[in-house]
Design a protein around this motif. Structure first.
Motif: not given
Length: 208
Positions: A2-18
């Motif tokens: 679940r922690s890896a999944r959460l990091l994937d979600v956060v990373g997706t938001a970071v990638r799209l924001g950038l």
């Protein structure tokens, strides 16, 4: 998991924001190339002949980075290039501030000389440092959701919810061609000719 999944979600938001940052920044510069050249020249770093070249290439590079990040293609490379570009922006702002130049950074269009006292170096630096943090995240952990990279690295349709590769159903439980079935017969149906009796021992059963 679940922690890896959460990091994937956060990373997706970071990638799209950038990605949005680069697309907006590059689009604004490309829409007004003359003003972009004025903004580049205001830093007083480049020779006059290099100013129009940089003013033309820079927005194209930003748009390319934005497109790559939006699609999730070459995410780590796009993140590394973003880090280098943002470090260059930060260095340019710092040197202009130290030298006492009165300019607007022109990061999202506009830019160029401004009246003394109208500089916004601190806010511009803090903003660029925030973007730099996003780029560093993408560089260190490029794994995200909704990215083309996930198909190339095995995290596409053949993956479970956590992105782990799921073995092909057609090979699970199958034996190598020509190998004998297990003693308990569990693999009999998985190899060619398994339902045919062994000709060397066919007579043994009839004689018993």
């Amino acid at each position: 998991m679940r922690s890896a999944r959460l990091l994937d979600v956060v990373g997706t938001a970071v990638r799209l924001g950038l990605a949005v940052v680069w697309l907006v920044s590059g689009g604004a510069k490309l829409a007004d190339p003359l003003q972009a050249a004025v903004a580049v020249d205001a830093y007083e770093i480049l020779p006059a002949g290099a100013v129009p070249v940089v003013a033309t290439v820079l927005p194209l590079l930003e748009l390319a980075l934005g497109a790559l990040l939006l699609l999730g293609v070459g995410t780590r490379l796009a993140g590394v290039v973003s880090v280098l570009l943002l470090l260059g922006f930060v260095a340019g702002l710092v040197q202009a501030w130290v030298r006492g130049l009165s300019i607007d950074c022109g990061c999202f269009g506009g830019g160029g000389p401004v009246e003394p006292g109208e500089e916004r170096y601190l806010s511009s630096l803090l903003r660029d440092l925030g973007f730099l943090a996003l780029a560093l995240w993408v560089s260190v952990r490029p794994r995200t959701l909704l990215a083309v990279d996930r198909i190339w690295d095995g995290g596409g349709p053949m993956s479970d919810a956590d992105g782990d590769r799921v073995p092909d159903e057609t090979v699970v439980g199958r034996r190598a061609p020509g190998s004998w079935p297990d003693v308990d017969g569990t693999a009999v149906d998985d190899w060619p000719g398994a339902d045919t009796a062994d000709p060397e021992h066919a007579g043994d059963d009839r004689g018993r």
